[in-house]
Motif scaffolding. Structure first.
Motif, PDB file in Angstrom:
ATOM      1  N   ASP A 428       0.849  -1.201   0.000  1.00 45.56           N
ATOM      2  CA  ASP A 428       0.000   0.000   0.000  1.00 45.56           C
ATOM      3  C   ASP A 428       0.883   1.248   0.000  1.00 45.56           C
ATOM      4  N   ASP A 429       0.718   2.107   1.045  1.00 48.79           N
ATOM      5  CA  ASP A 429       1.535   3.312   1.098  1.00 48.79           C
ATOM      6  C   ASP A 429       2.697   3.164   2.070  1.00 48.79           C
ATOM      7  N   HIS A 430       3.022   1.922   2.428  1.00 55.78           N
ATOM      8  CA  HIS A 430       4.165   1.641   3.305  1.00 55.78           C
ATOM      9  C   HIS A 430       5.295   1.037   2.458  1.00 55.78           C
ATOM     10  N   PHE A 431       6.495   1.547   2.682  1.00 54.73           N
ATOM     11  CA  PHE A 431       7.667   1.097   1.924  1.00 54.73           C
ATOM     12  C   PHE A 431       8.751   0.627   2.896  1.00 54.73           C
ATOM     13  N   LEU A 432       9.447  -0.445   2.500  1.00 51.10           N
ATOM     14  CA  LEU A 432      10.580  -0.950   3.289  1.00 51.10           C
ATOM     15  C   LEU A 432      11.834  -0.889   2.418  1.00 51.10           C
ATOM     16  N   LEU A 433      12.768  -0.070   2.830  1.00 51.18           N
ATOM     17  CA  LEU A 433      14.047   0.060   2.122  1.00 51.18           C
ATOM     18  C   LEU A 433      15.103  -0.715   2.913  1.00 51.18           C
ATOM     19  N   SER A 434      15.567  -1.826   2.359  1.00 54.41           N
ATOM     20  CA  SER A 434      16.486  -2.723   3.085  1.00 54.41           C
ATOM     21  C   SER A 434      17.888  -2.644   2.503  1.00 54.41           C
ATOM     22  N   PHE A 435      18.832  -2.413   3.371  1.00 58.04           N
ATOM     23  CA  PHE A 435      20.244  -2.499   3.001  1.00 58.04           C
ATOM     24  C   PHE A 435      20.681  -3.930   3.322  1.00 58.04           C
ATOM     25  N   ARG A 436      20.767  -4.777   2.286  1.00 59.28           N
ATOM     26  CA  ARG A 436      20.942  -6.217   2.494  1.00 59.28           C
ATOM     27  C   ARG A 436      22.380  -6.637   2.717  1.00 59.28           C
ATOM     28  N   LYS A 437      23.314  -5.755   2.427  1.00 61.03           N
ATOM     29  CA  LYS A 437      24.742  -6.077   2.592  1.00 61.03           C
ATOM     30  C   LYS A 437      25.514  -4.770   2.620  1.00 61.03           C
ATOM     31  N   ASP A 438      26.823  -4.856   2.698  1.00 60.31           N
ATOM     32  CA  ASP A 438      27.628  -3.643   2.665  1.00 60.31           C
ATOM     33  C   ASP A 438      27.372  -2.890   1.365  1.00 60.31           C
ATOM     34  N   VAL A 439      27.317  -1.570   1.460  1.00 64.03           N
ATOM     35  CA  VAL A 439      26.962  -0.749   0.308  1.00 64.03           C
ATOM     36  C   VAL A 439      28.114   0.197  -0.009  1.00 64.03           C
ATOM     37  N   ALA A 458       3.704   9.025   2.202  1.00 63.80           N
ATOM     38  CA  ALA A 458       3.983   7.594   2.408  1.00 63.80           C
ATOM     39  C   ALA A 458       4.705   7.380   3.737  1.00 63.80           C
ATOM     40  N   THR A 459       4.781   6.125   4.135  1.00 62.72           N
ATOM     41  CA  THR A 459       5.554   5.730   5.324  1.00 62.72           C
ATOM     42  C   THR A 459       6.732   4.890   4.863  1.00 62.72           C
ATOM     43  N   LEU A 460       7.928   5.296   5.258  1.00 58.00           N
ATOM     44  CA  LEU A 460       9.152   4.601   4.824  1.00 58.00           C
ATOM     45  C   LEU A 460       9.907   4.080   6.038  1.00 58.00           C
ATOM     46  N   ILE A 461      10.208   2.797   6.008  1.00 53.24           N
ATOM     47  CA  ILE A 461      11.079   2.188   7.025  1.00 53.24           C
ATOM     48  C   ILE A 461      12.408   1.854   6.352  1.00 53.24           C
ATOM     49  N   VAL A 462      13.488   2.368   6.888  1.00 54.23           N
ATOM     50  CA  VAL A 462      14.835   2.132   6.361  1.00 54.23           C
ATOM     51  C   VAL A 462      15.546   1.160   7.297  1.00 54.23           C
ATOM     52  N   ASP A 463      15.826  -0.031   6.805  1.00 57.02           N
ATOM     53  CA  ASP A 463      16.461  -1.083   7.618  1.00 57.02           C
ATOM     54  C   ASP A 463      17.928  -1.215   7.211  1.00 57.02           C
ATOM     55  N   THR A 464      18.820  -0.764   8.090  1.00 56.68           N
ATOM     56  CA  THR A 464      20.264  -0.872   7.819  1.00 56.68           C
ATOM     57  C   THR A 464      20.943  -1.858   8.760  1.00 56.68           C
ATOM     58  N   THR A 465      20.164  -2.703   9.424  1.00 56.94           N
ATOM     59  CA  THR A 465      20.731  -3.576  10.457  1.00 56.94           C
ATOM     60  C   THR A 465      21.642  -4.659   9.897  1.00 56.94           C
ATOM     61  N   ARG A 466      21.504  -4.964   8.604  1.00 57.05           N
ATOM     62  CA  ARG A 466      22.336  -6.045   8.038  1.00 57.05           C
ATOM     63  C   ARG A 466      23.564  -5.535   7.303  1.00 57.05           C
ATOM     64  N   SER A 491       6.626   9.936   6.389  1.00 63.11           N
ATOM     65  CA  SER A 491       7.095   9.492   7.712  1.00 63.11           C
ATOM     66  C   SER A 491       8.242   8.493   7.519  1.00 63.11           C
ATOM     67  N   VAL A 492       9.367   8.752   8.167  1.00 60.09           N
ATOM     68  CA  VAL A 492      10.562   7.901   7.997  1.00 60.09           C
ATOM     69  C   VAL A 492      10.992   7.354   9.347  1.00 60.09           C
ATOM     70  N   GLU A 493      11.202   6.039   9.392  1.00 57.42           N
ATOM     71  CA  GLU A 493      11.760   5.376  10.580  1.00 57.42           C
ATOM     72  C   GLU A 493      13.005   4.629  10.150  1.00 57.42           C
ATOM     73  N   VAL A 494      14.092   4.839  10.861  1.00 55.10           N
ATOM     74  CA  VAL A 494      15.371   4.226  10.499  1.00 55.10           C
ATOM     75  C   VAL A 494      15.764   3.219  11.559  1.00 55.10           C
ATOM     76  N   LEU A 495      16.004   1.982  11.118  1.00 60.28           N
ATOM     77  CA  LEU A 495      16.519   0.922  12.010  1.00 60.28           C
ATOM     78  C   LEU A 495      18.018   0.829  11.801  1.00 60.28           C
ATOM     79  N   HIS A 496      18.782   1.256  12.810  1.00 59.78           N
ATOM     80  CA  HIS A 496      20.227   1.311  12.678  1.00 59.78           C
ATOM     81  C   HIS A 496      20.861   0.039  13.212  1.00 59.78           C
ATOM     82  N   ALA A 497      21.996  -0.341  12.606  1.00 58.25           N
ATOM     83  CA  ALA A 497      22.868  -1.379  13.166  1.00 58.25           C
ATOM     84  C   ALA A 497      23.951  -0.691  13.971  1.00 58.25           C
ATOM     85  N   ALA A 498      24.393  -1.354  15.015  1.00 59.37           N
ATOM     86  CA  ALA A 498      25.388  -0.732  15.890  1.00 59.37           C
ATOM     87  C   ALA A 498      26.683  -0.443  15.164  1.00 59.37           C
ATOM     88  N   THR A 499      26.962  -1.242  14.099  1.00 59.85           N
ATOM     89  CA  THR A 499      28.247  -1.081  13.415  1.00 59.85           C
ATOM     90  C   THR A 499      28.187  -0.115  12.252  1.00 59.85           C
TER      91      THR A 499
END
Length: 509
Positions: A428-439, A458-466, A491-499
């Motif tokens: 729908d209007d929700h998007f998941l942007l995944s960083f699947r490996k080193d970029v 839109a609602t965007l979730i940015v997943d950088t945990t991997r 609306s943007v939510e960022v999921l950070h990895a510690a590294t």
């Protein structure tokens, strides 16, 4: 080891040494013939591997000697350098390089060579063994009229073909579960049975008349040696009188480096295999083993032997025969030395077709069809370097083939890391942007295109945990989008990895 256990262990080592000798004898002779060297050269390497290397090695069960995997290098090396004596200089230098590898603690480097490349190298060796041994298996010699198809067919010996076919049948049958149920089959090595069958065929054909007898050129030709002085006269020695100009000849060093690299790889692979089948799982120090192999190859080069490696065929026979220590390898070397003086007449009855069959069977196991199928099922990332290595070895030489295979693996790994490291999913209007490996910075273009597809509100979730690393340019682009998102009601939510590194610092921010 207790005093009660010592006699039992000693007897086991003596018996295992005798079994390994029976396996090694035909292999030494067959590898020498396949390499274009005299039979004595193969036995010399077996003796050096069994005595010198075993005394210096840290492995309890590994057995060293001439290896089928180095036949291709020997044949090419002798052709490049013009003589066997000149090749011995390259062998001596390769031993020094191996010793240097051990001194520099390079024993772990083999772990970085991709498995498909190693399997491709071994498969290519197997194919070359088969190709080069088939003529001997049908009775063709270098002096035969093989320039035309008709001449080649006329030179084929039905008796030799029969001996080779029976030998191959024995080798194939010896590995079946049906025969392995019998203790005698498990105890008696298949190469010994092939040699005994070949000697019997020689005697029977000779008794049936001169027309059926196997001529000397189709049998092993080991010179009669009755004393140490005669052994000294029979040996070939490296041309230490070579001019300095020849020593700086790049061909000498190319052959030496190829020998050192491939022999070291085979040795380290064999050590890993022996560790897996050792009942006590004793690990051998790889750097010490490289030094021992280096000394062995320097000695072999000095006195007219062939290249030496740790050989899995002999090592596995040693383990299965119940060996407990390095004494069994030393016993096998001593028995090879004795055979040079005492078994010449019997050795010279062995048909070359029997030895060719042993090497063809070895080649079939190295390049078995199931290996190709297995690598193909693993996908292009495994199968492509495997095929590239084989093609490189067949078209050029072993070292070039290995380098091409490693480069192919590296290129595929780089492509995998660069190809689509970022993914965008929508619901729908929700998007998941995944960083699947080193970029890396190359991911900037893909990220820019994906962010352009995010609509207003839109609602965007940015997943950088991997991701362990995100390039500065990529982070800057993402940060700019996040800063401007409120202007578009995103609306943007960022999921950070510690590294993952923190937000990029932009000039003027």
């Amino acid at each position: 080891m207790t005093s009660k256990a010592f006699p039992s262990a000693l007897l086991r080592d003596l018996a295992a040494g005798a079994v390994v000798f029976l396996v090694a004898l035909p292999l030494c002779l067959g590898i020498a013939k396949a390499s274009g060297a005299e039979p004595l050269a193969g036995l010399v390497s077996g003796i050096v591997g069994g005595i010198v290397v075993a005394l210096l090695s840290g492995s309890s069960l590994s057995v060293s000697g001439p290896a089928a995997g180095l036949v291709v290098i020997v044949v090419d090396g002798i052709a490049r350098l013009g003589s066997f004596s000149a090749f011995l200089i390259a062998l001596l230098l390769s031993g020094a390089i191996q010793f240097g590898f051990g001194t520099l603690r390079a024993g772990q480097l083999a772990s970085y060579v991709p498995t498909p490349v190693i399997k491709g190298m071994l498969a290519a060796i197997g194919l070359l063994l088969i190709i080069k041994q088939v003529p001997l298996a049908v009775g063709l010699t270098s002096g035969g009229n093989t320039e035309s198809l008709a001449g080649a067919l006329a030179s084929i010996s039905p008796i030799v073909c029969t001996v080779a076919a029976i030998s191959l049948a024995i080798l194939a049958a010896w590995d079946t579960h049906t025969l392995r149920r019998f203790a005698l089959v498990r105890f008696v090595p298949a190469p010994l049975v092939v040699v005994v069958a070949g000697v019997s065929a020689t005697l029977v054909c000779g008794a049936l008349g001169a027309t059926l007898a196997l001529p000397p050129e189709l049998r092993v030709a080991l010179p009669a040696i009755k004393s140490l002085a005669a052994l000294h006269d029979a040996l070939h020695f490296a041309e230490f009188g070579l001019s300095f100009a020849r020593l700086v000849d790049p061909e000498i060093w190319i052959v030496a480096l190829t020998l050192a690299v491939v022999a070291s790889l085979e040795t380290l692979l064999s050590l890993e295999a022996v560790e897996q089948i050792d009942p006590q799982r004793r690990a051998a120090p790889p750097n010490r083993e490289l030094k021992a192999q280096g000394v062995g190859n320097m000695v072999a080069g000095a006195i007219g032997g062939l290249p030496i490696t740790s050989v899995i065929v002999r090592s596995s026979a040693n383990v299965h025969a119940g060996a407990r220590s390095r004494l069994s390898a030393i016993v096998h070397g001593v028995l090879l030395l004795v055979s040079v003086f005492a078994l010449t007449d019997a050795i010279n009855l062995i048909p070359l077709a029997s030895l060719a069959a042993i090497l063809i069977h070895t080649g079939i196991k190295l390049a078995r069809p199931s290996l190709f199928i297995m690598l193909a099922k693993q996908g292009a990332a495994a199968f492509t370097p495997f095929i590239v290595t084989i093609a490189g070895v067949l078209a050029t030489d072993l070292l070039t083939g290995i380098v091409l295979g490693v480069l192919c693996s590296a290129a595929l790994a780089l492509w995998a890391n660069l190809h689509r490291p970022i993914a965008l999913a929508r619901h729908d209007d929700h998007f998941l942007l995944s960083f699947r490996k080193d970029v890396s910075f190359l991911g900037k273009v893909a990220l820019k295109e994906m962010l352009a597809h995010i609509p207003d509100r839109a609602t965007l979730i940015v997943d950088t945990t991997r991701a362990d690393f995100i390039d500065h340019d990529v982070r800057e682009l993402l940060d700019r989008f996040i800063d401007e998102a409120p202007l578009r009601s995103i609306s943007v939510e960022v999921l950070h990895a510690a590294t993952v590194l923190p937000r990029a610092t932009r000039s003027g921010a």
